[in-house]
Design a protein around this motif. Structure first.
Motif, short mmCIF file in Angstrom:
data_model
loop_
_atom_site.label_atom_id
_atom_site.label_comp_id
_atom_site.label_asym_id
_atom_site.label_seq_id
_atom_site.Cartn_x
_atom_site.Cartn_y
_atom_site.Cartn_z
N LEU A 195 1.21 -1.53 -0.28
CA LEU A 195 0.23 0.03 0.26
C LEU A 195 0.77 0.89 -0.39
N ARG A 196 2.31 1.22 0.04
CA ARG A 196 2.94 2.01 0.06
C ARG A 196 2.80 3.17 1.08
N LEU A 197 2.36 2.49 2.46
CA LEU A 197 2.12 3.56 3.96
C LEU A 197 3.36 4.07 4.50
N GLU A 198 3.14 5.38 4.34
CA GLU A 198 4.92 6.20 4.68
C GLU A 198 4.90 6.01 5.81
N PRO A 199 6.23 6.30 6.80
CA PRO A 199 5.82 5.72 8.45
C PRO A 199 5.27 7.43 9.83
N ASP A 200 5.45 8.20 8.48
CA ASP A 200 4.49 9.56 8.86
C ASP A 200 3.01 9.43 9.03
#
Length: 251
Positions: A37-42
């Protein structure tokens, strides 16, 4: 049946059992979902129907902000004790206590069958940002400890008395319809088989936390647990489960 249709204290009284008996979610499968899903750490994410935070505690190290929404006060209290770094809030899938377009992803671990309705999906869409993600996890039993016919019969009868749809609703796939109708892409899925190891008390706690048994009167649940302790010797118990993940994004 929704949680509101169960006795009001049915799930609160099982909060400790839920925490003791329910397994954590596999890191490997969660990492795959986050990567795809390309979810980012931020990112800001929501754990909906969080229970005692079995999934929440795996989200906290991965994301900058994690909000855990749970309708039951007792479950939420345990979550606050055992999970640090998350924002616990009381609320339901039909009334999520968050602003519009405030989260990148909504996660649900072992709870989505309770709120797979058009009303809940509309709320999920409301709090998701454009192209926001929805992730659903379930555990499906494959092999159970071989403890004898009497134990098997005792468990089957207890489940039948509860009459609460759980696994059948998951396996039927009827929960998918509201997701598609709410404007999400086609679901993707992945799975992972694993062996869970616990002791007798953890195994009994897991059974007591299952919806079909959690909704029953206290005296029936106590008698069920006592009989299991008579029939099952103390020691290590193993079972195999298949953990399934489904994920999608808003169109």
């Amino acid at each position: 049946m929704s949680p509101r249709e169960a006795p009001p204290d049915a799930f609160g009284r099982t909060a400790r059992e839920y925490e003791l008996g329910r397994p954590l979610w596999p890191e490997e499968l969660l990492d795959r979902v986050v990567t795809e899903l390309r979810l980012e750490p931020d990112a800001t994410v929501l754990d909906l129907g969080a229970g005692t935070g079995k999934l929440t505690r795996a989200l906290v190290p991965r994301f900058a902000r994690v909000v855990a929404v749970e309708p039951d006060e007792a479950m939420l209290a345990v979550l606050g004790e055992v999970v640090s770094g998350a924002e616990g809030r009381q609320g339901s899938a039909e009334d999520i206590p968050l602003e519009d377009a405030s989260v990148e992803a909504v996660f649900s671990g072992e709870a989505f069958h309770w709120f797979a309705t058009p009303e809940a999906l509309a709320e999920i869409v409301r709090v998701l940002r454009p192209r926001g993600a929805l992730v659903v996890f379930w555990n499906i039993g494959l092999e159970y400890p071989e403890l004898g016919e009497e134990v098997d019969t005792l468990i089957d009868e207890a489940m039948e008395r509860g009459g609460v749809p759980g696994l059948p609703k998951v396996l039927s796939g009827e929960w998918r319809g509201p997701i598609a109708a709410a404007g999400f892409e086609e679901l993707r899925e992945g799975e992972l088989e694993r062996e869970l190891v616990t002791d007798r008390e953890g195994w009994i706690a897991n059974l007591l936390s299952v919806s079909s048994i959690a909704v029953q009167p206290d005296e029936d649940r106590a008698a069920f647990a006592a009989r299991l302790r008579e029939l099952v010797p103390p020691g290590e118990l193993r079972r195999r489960v298949k953990t399934v993940a489904y994920w999608t994004r808003r169109v």
